[in-house]
Design an enzyme around this catalytic site. Structure first.
Site, PDB file in Angstrom:
ATOM      1  N   SER A   1       0.818  -1.191  -0.043  1.00  0.00           N
ATOM      2  CA  SER A   1       0.367   0.040   0.013  1.00  0.00           C
ATOM      3  C   SER A   1       0.860   1.306  -0.206  1.00  0.00           C
ATOM      4  CB  SER A   1      -1.317   0.450   1.024  1.00  0.00           C
ATOM      5  OG  SER A   1      -2.046  -0.653   1.134  1.00  0.00           O
TER       6      SER A   1
ATOM      7  N   TYR B   1     -10.623   2.647   5.775  1.00  0.00           N
ATOM      8  CA  TYR B   1      -9.582   2.241   4.770  1.00  0.00           C
ATOM      9  C   TYR B   1      -9.837   1.349   3.334  1.00  0.00           C
ATOM     10  CZ  TYR B   1      -4.382   1.242   3.172  1.00  0.00           C
ATOM     11  OH  TYR B   1      -3.644   1.526   2.118  1.00  0.00           O
ATOM     12  N   SER B   2     -10.074   1.427   2.974  1.00  0.00           N
ATOM     13  CA  SER B   2     -10.258   0.847   1.520  1.00  0.00           C
ATOM     14  C   SER B   2      -9.555   0.590   0.239  1.00  0.00           C
ATOM     15  CB  SER B   2     -11.817   1.340   0.763  1.00  0.00           C
ATOM     16  OG  SER B   2     -12.234   0.248   0.286  1.00  0.00           O
ATOM     17  N   ASN B   3      -9.055  -0.365  -0.331  1.00  0.00           N
ATOM     18  CA  ASN B   3      -7.924  -0.432  -1.740  1.00  0.00           C
ATOM     19  C   ASN B   3      -8.928  -0.373  -2.725  1.00  0.00           C
ATOM     20  OD1 ASN B   3      -5.903  -1.566  -0.699  1.00  0.00           O
ATOM     21  ND2 ASN B   3      -7.294  -2.665   0.088  1.00  0.00           N
TER      22      ASN B   3
ATOM     23  N   THR C   1       2.595   3.223   5.497  1.00  0.00           N
ATOM     24  CA  THR C   1       2.901   1.765   5.622  1.00  0.00           C
ATOM     25  C   THR C   1       2.340   0.898   4.360  1.00  0.00           C
ATOM     26  OG1 THR C   1       1.105   1.069   6.611  1.00  0.00           O
ATOM     27  CG2 THR C   1       3.028   1.616   7.763  1.00  0.00           C
ATOM     28  N   GLY C   2       2.772  -0.163   4.060  1.00  0.00           N
ATOM     29  CA  GLY C   2       2.403  -1.054   3.026  1.00  0.00           C
ATOM     30  C   GLY C   2       2.228  -2.001   3.627  1.00  0.00           C
TER      31      GLY C   2
ATOM     32  N   THR D   1      -4.786 -14.691   2.190  1.00  0.00           N
ATOM     33  CA  THR D   1      -3.783 -14.747   3.833  1.00  0.00           C
ATOM     34  C   THR D   1      -4.397 -16.933   3.405  1.00  0.00           C
ATOM     35  OG1 THR D   1      -6.237 -15.194   4.860  1.00  0.00           O
ATOM     36  CG2 THR D   1      -4.400 -13.969   5.174  1.00  0.00           C
TER      37      THR D   1
END
Length: 353
Positions: free
Chosen positions: A76, A173-175, A308-309, A137
């Site tokens: 991210s 937070y939404s990609n 951060t990512g 995951t």
């Protein structure tokens, strides 16, 4: 279980024989590996003096040390590059931050006339995060690891579900937001968002080790391997098709290149000061997110901004103080940890060292 492994210090400023307790950055690297990372590289800059500390191994079977110049997936942290391109287009009066998405991408979003570009940048659009549906995951990752995903197909997953909240009313937070921003860049410029990032950021800053891979599954050049736990075993997930992340997290870089980026941001070389101020100003202190940049005040009182990512196998940190004098970039190749809190602890300890 992963056992503690030797670490390598790659800096002329500190003797390799110095005990970890005498150097907080070296101690943080050791702690990060002890917390479950298979490897870590930390680049620090304080008042013009830079060095890189590495710990752990680049690959579990070989026990080779982590390269201080190795590439890694930045997840991210990609969002800060996308946001920078959008803000540059805003400075050129080609995009209006408070203009609705519907005007640029008609019909893409069911509530596109209510969602503005600013809301996408600051995660207040209410758009459902498509990654809540696609698991990255465990064994679920193996099913999709090498598949191509178009941004249109991923956005469609989000728009098939209702908004999480009325646009502009909350932060979440939404990609999905950054997939839409990537599409917006392409619609505005006629070029893919990655091509614009190369032209506007990577090439001018000499970020020659940074890659926007598209469907390419391998990390080119020297790199540490990333791992993920599946059925109580650590599986090498270094190779994957990063189109699952796209404009929300597909880039590959190095700590040295990320340092060029955050330093240039701090010095005002990429975005005009007024717009940089908007990038680094959250709606509220509780949100700590501006327009594509996270903000944080460290325990020693130094405010920093960056991002951060995270992507399977890798975690990334890239932060700078507002004056650019204190910077930290780090790559964590993940195994059985560490937790997300450790990312922010690393920032605080290194900036305040």
């Amino acid at each position: 279980m992963i056992t503690a492994v030797p670490f390598v210090l790659t800096a002329a400023l500190l003797s390799p024989a110095a005990p970890a307790a005498a150097d907080p950055v070296r101690a943080v690297a050791q702690e990060t590996v002890s917390a479950g990372a298979t490897g870590v590289q930390i680049r620090t800059v304080h008042n013009g003096r830079s060095r890189t500390v590495t710990a752990g191994v680049s690959e579990l079977d070989s026990r080779r040390p982590v390269s201080p110049t190795g590439r890694f997936r930045i997840g991210s942290t990609t969002k800060s590059f996308v946001a920078t391109v959008v803000l540059q287009l805003a400075a050129e009066h080609r995009i209006g931050l408070d203009t609705s998405v519907e005007e640029y991408l008609p019909g893409l979003l069911p509530h596109g006339n209510e969602i503005t570009v600013r809301m996408l940048l600051q995660h207040t659009s209410g758009l459902y995060n498509y990654l809540r549906t696609i698991s990255l995951t465990g064994t679920e990752l193996e099913k999709i690891r090498y598949q191509h995903h178009s941004p249109e197909s991923l956005v469609a997953i989000a728009t098939a579900r209702p908004l999480d909240f009325p646009p502009g009313s909350e932060f979440s937070y939404s990609n999905t937001n950054y997939l839409v921003l990537g599409m917006l860049i392409e619609r505005t410029t006629g070029h893919a968002w990655g091509d614009e990032a190369v032209k506007r950021i990577l090439r001018p800053l000499g970020m020659h080790q940074t890659v926007i891979p598209g469907d390419r599954t391998r990390i080119p050049g020297p790199h540490a391997h990333g791992y993920q736990e599946m059925n109580e075993q650590l599986v090498d997930v270094t190779e994957l098709n990063p189109s699952i992340a796209g404009a929300s997290g597909e880039m590959i870089s190095t700590t040295a290149d990320l340092d060029k980026f955050v330093h240039a941001l701090a010095l005002g070389r990429l975005v005009p000061p007024a717009l940089l101020g908007q990038m680094t100003t959250p709606r509220s202190a509780a949100e700590e997110y501006g327009l594509g940049l996270q903000t944080r005040t460290t325990p020693c009182g130094i405010p920093v901004f960056g991002h951060t990512g995270g992507i399977p196998g890798y975690g990334t940190i890239a932060f700078t103080s507002a004056d650019g004098k204190h910077r930290v970039e780090a790559s964590l190749t993940l195994g059985r940890g560490p937790s997300n809190d450790a990312f922010y602890s690393l920032i605080d300890k290194v900036i305040c060292a």
